[in-house]
Design a protein around this motif. Structure first.
Motif, PDB file in Angstrom:
ATOM      1  N   GLY A  59       7.106  -1.080  -7.025  1.00  0.00           N
ATOM      2  CA  GLY A  59       6.216  -2.227  -6.862  1.00  0.00           C
ATOM      3  C   GLY A  59       6.928  -3.542  -7.100  1.00  0.00           C
ATOM      4  N   GLY A  60       8.153  -3.487  -7.677  1.00  0.00           N
ATOM      5  CA  GLY A  60       8.979  -4.682  -7.817  1.00  0.00           C
ATOM      6  C   GLY A  60       9.020  -5.325  -9.184  1.00  0.00           C
ATOM      7  N   LEU A  68      -3.136  -3.944  -7.084  1.00  0.00           N
ATOM      8  CA  LEU A  68      -3.947  -4.253  -5.912  1.00  0.00           C
ATOM      9  C   LEU A  68      -3.096  -3.966  -4.684  1.00  0.00           C
ATOM     10  CD1 LEU A  68      -5.230  -7.686  -7.260  1.00  0.00           C
ATOM     11  CD2 LEU A  68      -6.197  -5.414  -7.629  1.00  0.00           C
ATOM     12  N   TYR A  69      -3.494  -2.946  -3.923  1.00  0.00           N
ATOM     13  CA  TYR A  69      -2.699  -2.503  -2.783  1.00  0.00           C
ATOM     14  C   TYR A  69      -3.112  -3.251  -1.530  1.00  0.00           C
ATOM     15  CZ  TYR A  69      -1.706   1.229  -6.056  1.00  0.00           C
ATOM     16  OH  TYR A  69      -1.315   1.924  -7.161  1.00  0.00           O
ATOM     17  N   GLY A  70      -2.114  -3.755  -0.813  1.00  0.00           N
ATOM     18  CA  GLY A  70      -2.408  -4.508   0.398  1.00  0.00           C
ATOM     19  C   GLY A  70      -1.253  -4.465   1.369  1.00  0.00           C
ATOM     20  N   ASP A  71      -1.450  -5.145   2.466  1.00  0.00           N
ATOM     21  CA  ASP A  71      -0.410  -5.259   3.481  1.00  0.00           C
ATOM     22  C   ASP A  71       0.440  -6.469   3.146  1.00  0.00           C
ATOM     23  OD1 ASP A  71      -1.402  -3.035   4.904  1.00  0.00           O
ATOM     24  OD2 ASP A  71      -2.968  -4.288   5.769  1.00  0.00           O
ATOM     25  N   VAL A  72       1.324  -6.283   2.158  1.00  0.00           N
ATOM     26  CA  VAL A  72       2.191  -7.357   1.678  1.00  0.00           C
ATOM     27  C   VAL A  72       3.646  -6.956   1.862  1.00  0.00           C
ATOM     28  CG1 VAL A  72       0.492  -8.217   0.022  1.00  0.00           C
ATOM     29  CG2 VAL A  72       2.109  -6.464  -0.688  1.00  0.00           C
ATOM     30  N   ALA A  73       4.519  -7.920   1.775  1.00  0.00           N
ATOM     31  CA  ALA A  73       5.950  -7.668   1.950  1.00  0.00           C
ATOM     32  C   ALA A  73       6.462  -6.684   0.906  1.00  0.00           C
ATOM     33  CB  ALA A  73       6.719  -8.985   1.862  1.00  0.00           C
ATOM     34  N   ASP A  74       7.417  -5.880   1.309  1.00  0.00           N
ATOM     35  CA  ASP A  74       8.053  -4.913   0.424  1.00  0.00           C
ATOM     36  C   ASP A  74       8.976  -5.646  -0.540  1.00  0.00           C
ATOM     37  OD1 ASP A  74       9.364  -2.830  -0.793  1.00  0.00           O
ATOM     38  OD2 ASP A  74      10.103  -1.933   1.060  1.00  0.00           O
ATOM     39  N   ALA A  75       8.803  -5.407  -1.843  1.00  0.00           N
ATOM     40  CA  ALA A  75       9.637  -6.061  -2.858  1.00  0.00           C
ATOM     41  C   ALA A  75      10.577  -5.062  -3.517  1.00  0.00           C
ATOM     42  CB  ALA A  75       8.755  -6.731  -3.903  1.00  0.00           C
ATOM     43  N   SER A  76      10.965  -4.016  -2.767  1.00  0.00           N
ATOM     44  CA  SER A  76      11.803  -2.992  -3.383  1.00  0.00           C
ATOM     45  C   SER A  76      13.235  -3.460  -3.595  1.00  0.00           C
ATOM     46  CB  SER A  76      11.790  -1.710  -2.546  1.00  0.00           C
ATOM     47  OG  SER A  76      12.253  -1.972  -1.244  1.00  0.00           O
ATOM     48  N   ARG A  94       0.821  -1.208   0.000  1.00  0.00           N
ATOM     49  CA  ARG A  94       0.000   0.000   0.000  1.00  0.00           C
ATOM     50  C   ARG A  94       0.863   1.270   0.000  1.00  0.00           C
ATOM     51  NH1 ARG A  94      -4.917  -0.767   1.184  1.00  0.00           N
ATOM     52  NH2 ARG A  94      -4.508  -2.536   2.530  1.00  0.00           N
ATOM     53  N   LYS A  95       2.001   1.217   0.683  1.00  0.00           N
ATOM     54  CA  LYS A  95       2.876   2.387   0.804  1.00  0.00           C
ATOM     55  C   LYS A  95       3.491   2.809  -0.535  1.00  0.00           C
ATOM     56  CE  LYS A  95       7.258   0.119   1.844  1.00  0.00           C
ATOM     57  NZ  LYS A  95       7.858   0.561   0.593  1.00  0.00           N
ATOM     58  N   ASP A  96       3.456   1.932  -1.563  1.00  0.00           N
ATOM     59  CA  ASP A  96       4.055   2.222  -2.860  1.00  0.00           C
ATOM     60  C   ASP A  96       3.107   2.912  -3.838  1.00  0.00           C
ATOM     61  OD1 ASP A  96       6.416   1.103  -1.990  1.00  0.00           O
ATOM     62  OD2 ASP A  96       6.102  -0.818  -2.996  1.00  0.00           O
ATOM     63  N   ARG A  97       1.881   3.200  -3.401  1.00  0.00           N
ATOM     64  CA  ARG A  97       0.872   3.739  -4.322  1.00  0.00           C
ATOM     65  C   ARG A  97       1.344   5.002  -5.043  1.00  0.00           C
ATOM     66  NH1 ARG A  97      -5.471   3.724  -3.067  1.00  0.00           N
ATOM     67  NH2 ARG A  97      -6.072   3.469  -5.238  1.00  0.00           N
TER      68      ARG A  97
END
Length: 146
Positions: free
Chosen positions: A109-110, A55-63, A16-19
């Motif tokens: 987003g990765g 799709l924004y969610g509470d998922v692991a950061d893939a940066s 979500r933080k990457d929006r």
């Protein structure tokens, strides 16, 4: 024989933080258009007929770039590769060190992408024609995995 082709729609689940960075990159840098936005998703059109849903969610950061045997590259095309390359690099994305003449990078987003010309001869990537040194590409990928 049954026919199968890739469609013109894709989706990805992202933190979500990457929006904001995703919207900036896909719209401001690549020229995409948000066709619909909701609390937990954006639908972006790139070009004439390619759509990607974020799709924004509470998922692991893939940066951080993580290369695995199951990774897939997305190919984007431009009618002005040099200008688009500079815009992409100026946006601050992670440039990937792949021994190939094309720009490889990791978007917000990765997602990993390769930039090519719209009218470029890509026959090498279809199993025909001359292209980059495949042994060097494989060697580079193995070094990244270590």
């Amino acid at each position: 024989m049954v026919k199968v082709i890739f469609g013109n729609h894709s989706s990805v689940i992202v933190p979500r933080k990457d929006r904001d960075s995703i919207r900036n990159f896909y719209c401001d840098v690549l020229g995409g258009i948000i066709t619909k936005e909701e609390d937990d998703r954006d639908f972006v059109r790139l070009g004439e007929d390619f759509f990607i849903g974020f799709l924004y969610g509470d998922v692991a950061d893939a940066s951080e770039f993580l290369r695995s045997a199951r990774s897939i590259w997305l190919e984007i095309k431009s009618d002005n590769v040099e200008e688009m390359k500079q815009r992409i690099l100026d946006s601050g994305v992670l440039k990937l060190d792949i021994p190939d003449p094309h720009l490889y990078f990791q978007a917000p987003g990765g997602q990993c992408m390769r930039l090519v010309g719209i009218d470029e001869d890509m026959s090498f990537y279809e199993g025909a024609g001359e292209g980059p040194n495949v042994a060097n590409v494989k060697k580079a990928v193995k070094l990244k995995e270590k």
